[in-house]
Design a protein around this motif. Structure first.
Motif, PDB file in Angstrom:
ATOM      1  N   PHE A 106       0.836  -1.195   0.000  1.00 20.91           N
ATOM      2  CA  PHE A 106       0.000   0.000   0.000  1.00 20.91           C
ATOM      3  C   PHE A 106       0.871   1.245   0.000  1.00 20.91           C
ATOM      4  N   VAL A 107       0.565   2.181  -0.906  1.00 23.24           N
ATOM      5  CA  VAL A 107       1.257   3.467  -0.971  1.00 23.24           C
ATOM      6  C   VAL A 107       0.230   4.563  -0.686  1.00 23.24           C
ATOM      7  N   PRO A 108       0.169   5.056   0.540  1.00 23.82           N
ATOM      8  CA  PRO A 108      -0.791   6.113   0.869  1.00 23.82           C
ATOM      9  C   PRO A 108      -0.361   7.442   0.263  1.00 23.82           C
ATOM     10  N   LEU A 109      -1.269   8.410   0.254  1.00 21.77           N
ATOM     11  CA  LEU A 109      -0.964   9.735  -0.275  1.00 21.77           C
ATOM     12  C   LEU A 109      -0.622  10.738   0.822  1.00 21.77           C
ATOM     13  N   HIS A 110      -1.059  10.470   2.042  1.00 24.54           N
ATOM     14  CA  HIS A 110      -0.777  11.402   3.134  1.00 24.54           C
ATOM     15  C   HIS A 110       0.663  11.255   3.611  1.00 24.54           C
ATOM     16  N   ARG A 111       1.260  12.389   3.961  1.00 22.12           N
ATOM     17  CA  ARG A 111       2.604  12.405   4.520  1.00 22.12           C
ATOM     18  C   ARG A 111       2.598  13.248   5.797  1.00 22.12           C
ATOM     19  N   ASP A 112       3.677  13.164   6.544  1.00 24.05           N
ATOM     20  CA  ASP A 112       3.802  13.917   7.786  1.00 24.05           C
ATOM     21  C   ASP A 112       4.208  15.353   7.475  1.00 24.05           C
ATOM     22  N   ALA A 113       3.255  16.104   6.941  1.00 24.56           N
ATOM     23  CA  ALA A 113       3.470  17.508   6.590  1.00 24.56           C
ATOM     24  C   ALA A 113       2.199  18.271   6.937  1.00 24.56           C
ATOM     25  N   ALA A 114       2.349  19.538   7.246  1.00 19.89           N
ATOM     26  CA  ALA A 114       1.195  20.317   7.686  1.00 19.89           C
ATOM     27  C   ALA A 114       0.179  20.537   6.566  1.00 19.89           C
ATOM     28  N   GLU A 115       0.660  20.657   5.333  1.00 24.43           N
ATOM     29  CA  GLU A 115      -0.203  20.961   4.195  1.00 24.43           C
ATOM     30  C   GLU A 115       0.115  20.022   3.037  1.00 24.43           C
ATOM     31  N   PRO A 116      -0.862  19.701   2.196  1.00 25.90           N
ATOM     32  CA  PRO A 116      -0.583  18.794   1.073  1.00 25.90           C
ATOM     33  C   PRO A 116       0.439  19.345   0.097  1.00 25.90           C
ATOM     34  N   GLU A 117       0.483  20.662  -0.054  1.00 25.09           N
ATOM     35  CA  GLU A 117       1.437  21.250  -0.996  1.00 25.09           C
ATOM     36  C   GLU A 117       2.876  20.877  -0.652  1.00 25.09           C
ATOM     37  N   ALA A 118       3.150  20.722   0.649  1.00 19.49           N
ATOM     38  CA  ALA A 118       4.511  20.406   1.082  1.00 19.49           C
ATOM     39  C   ALA A 118       4.907  18.969   0.779  1.00 19.49           C
ATOM     40  N   ALA A 119       3.936  18.121   0.455  1.00 17.64           N
ATOM     41  CA  ALA A 119       4.213  16.695   0.237  1.00 17.64           C
ATOM     42  C   ALA A 119       4.130  16.280  -1.224  1.00 17.64           C
ATOM     43  N   LEU A 120       3.815  17.195  -2.124  1.00 17.12           N
ATOM     44  CA  LEU A 120       3.590  16.813  -3.516  1.00 17.12           C
ATOM     45  C   LEU A 120       4.810  16.127  -4.136  1.00 17.12           C
ATOM     46  N   ALA A 121       5.994  16.649  -3.884  1.00 16.08           N
ATOM     47  CA  ALA A 121       7.192  16.059  -4.485  1.00 16.08           C
ATOM     48  C   ALA A 121       7.445  14.654  -3.952  1.00 16.08           C
ATOM     49  N   ASP A 122       7.305  14.460  -2.642  1.00 19.50           N
ATOM     50  CA  ASP A 122       7.533  13.130  -2.057  1.00 19.50           C
ATOM     51  C   ASP A 122       6.529  12.112  -2.581  1.00 19.50           C
ATOM     52  N   VAL A 123       5.258  12.505  -2.622  1.00 20.05           N
ATOM     53  CA  VAL A 123       4.222  11.586  -3.097  1.00 20.05           C
ATOM     54  C   VAL A 123       4.452  11.255  -4.574  1.00 20.05           C
ATOM     55  N   SER A 124       4.804  12.250  -5.356  1.00 17.54           N
ATOM     56  CA  SER A 124       5.054  12.021  -6.782  1.00 17.54           C
ATOM     57  C   SER A 124       6.176  11.011  -6.992  1.00 17.54           C
ATOM     58  N   ARG A 125       7.236  11.134  -6.207  1.00 17.97           N
ATOM     59  CA  ARG A 125       8.337  10.168  -6.326  1.00 17.97           C
ATOM     60  C   ARG A 125       7.875   8.755  -5.996  1.00 17.97           C
ATOM     61  N   ASP A 126       7.027   8.626  -4.976  1.00 16.89           N
ATOM     62  CA  ASP A 126       6.560   7.301  -4.563  1.00 16.89           C
ATOM     63  C   ASP A 126       5.628   6.666  -5.594  1.00 16.89           C
ATOM     64  N   LEU A 127       4.922   7.496  -6.346  1.00 15.17           N
ATOM     65  CA  LEU A 127       3.949   6.973  -7.306  1.00 15.17           C
ATOM     66  C   LEU A 127       4.505   6.787  -8.711  1.00 15.17           C
ATOM     67  N   ALA A 128       5.615   7.421  -9.007  1.00  9.50           N
ATOM     68  CA  ALA A 128       6.102   7.455 -10.390  1.00  9.50           C
ATOM     69  C   ALA A 128       6.283   6.062 -10.985  1.00  9.50           C
ATOM     70  N   ASP A 129       6.796   5.126 -10.190  1.00  7.27           N
ATOM     71  CA  ASP A 129       7.045   3.777 -10.707  1.00  7.27           C
ATOM     72  C   ASP A 129       5.765   2.970 -10.914  1.00  7.27           C
ATOM     73  N   LEU A 130       4.635   3.480 -10.423  1.00  3.63           N
ATOM     74  CA  LEU A 130       3.376   2.746 -10.560  1.00  3.63           C
ATOM     75  C   LEU A 130       2.633   3.095 -11.841  1.00  3.63           C
ATOM     76  N   LEU A 131       3.133   4.081 -12.572  1.00  2.00           N
ATOM     77  CA  LEU A 131       2.414   4.598 -13.730  1.00  2.00           C
ATOM     78  C   LEU A 131       2.882   3.931 -15.020  1.00  2.00           C
ATOM     79  N   PRO A 132       1.987   3.741 -15.988  1.00  2.00           N
ATOM     80  CA  PRO A 132       0.560   4.042 -15.904  1.00  2.00           C
ATOM     81  C   PRO A 132      -0.176   3.062 -14.984  1.00  2.00           C
ATOM     82  N   LEU A 133      -1.192   3.556 -14.307  1.00  8.22           N
ATOM     83  CA  LEU A 133      -1.968   2.705 -13.419  1.00  8.22           C
ATOM     84  C   LEU A 133      -2.689   1.623 -14.215  1.00  8.22           C
ATOM     85  N   ASP A 134      -2.698   0.416 -13.661  1.00  6.42           N
ATOM     86  CA  ASP A 134      -3.371  -0.682 -14.354  1.00  6.42           C
ATOM     87  C   ASP A 134      -4.881  -0.615 -14.209  1.00  6.42           C
TER      88      ASP A 134
END
Length: 236
Positions: A106-134
């Motif tokens: 499981f790869v969640p989207l929430h990170r330990d950051a006060a606002e979602p804007e601060a986590a966009l880069a980290d989440v993007s890195r975690d999801l990049a290898d999953l694309l394109p989604l099946d």
């Protein structure tokens, strides 16, 4: 907004009650995952939250397949801690990542950051290898939103920019409650298989409603950019 070269069609899969609908959708998603595993080895599945998919999650968790080869993520997430009652991650852990599906990653989207804007880069890195989604399973609200594409959302146009290379976007809207993080339209449009799970006459009426050019519902904007048919699962 970039127009799609190959608009998707819509196929309706009607069932008379919610349990039968959930079981049929689970069987279809499981079949798609098995086929994708056979073709590519490791596969990705993106799911939506809310109350509608609980029966579907539980039915899917009982499907026998090579779950250790499945990576599950979310279409969108409320910016709340992972144990919060409104967390989509908590919903997935409680109702899907059990029984047969306990082996999935499981790869969640929430990170330990006060606002979602601060986590966009980290989440993007975690999801990049999953694309394109099946496989993607969407939901829809009575305002026509899907993912976190709320009609009155701040950040909506960035999330729905079909020309963006961004994987996730932050959205804020009065109807959303908390700030949200969501997959962008680019990611949804590139998915290999897309399902929509809705229940009730009111939601079908919203989905089938014609809008003028200045008020296209978010769900229709997504439909206009999909490269594959949208399988729409519905019960009255």
């Amino acid at each position: 907004m970039h127009e799609p070269s190959v608009p998707a069609s819509v196929s309706w899969r009607r069932h008379d009650e919610a349990d039968a609908l959930a079981s049929a959708l689970a069987a279809a998603v499981a079949a798609a995952l098995r086929a994708a595993i056979d073709a590519r080895g490791r596969v990705s599945l993106a799911l939506s939250g809310g109350t509608t998919p609980v029966r579907f999650f539980e039915a899917l968790s009982r499907e026998v397949l090579a779950w250790e080869r499945v990576v599950v993520t979310l279409v969108d997430e409320r910016w709340v801690p992972s144990g919060h009652e409104r967390s989509n991650a908590a919903l997935v852990r409680a109702h899907l990542l059990q029984r047969e599906a306990v082996a999935a990653r499981f790869v969640p989207l929430h990170r330990d950051a006060a606002e979602p804007e601060a986590a966009l880069a980290d989440v993007s890195r975690d999801l990049a290898d999953l694309l394109p989604l099946d496989v993607v399973v969407l939901g829809m609200g009575l305002d026509g939103h899907t993912a976190s594409y709320f009609p009155d959302g701040e950040g909506l146009e960035a999330a729905l920019d079909a020309g963006t290379h961004a994987i996730v976007a932050a959205v804020r809207a009065p109807a959303a409650g908390e700030p949200r993080i969501t997959l962008t339209l680019t990611v949804l449009a590139s998915a290999r298989e897309v399902h929509l799970h809705i229940e009730g006459e009111a939601k079908r009426a919203v989905f089938e409603r014609d809008g003028d050019a200045g008020a296209v519902l978010p769900i229709h904007r997504v439909l206009g950019h999909l490269r594959v048919p949208l399988e729409t699962w519905w019960c009255p």
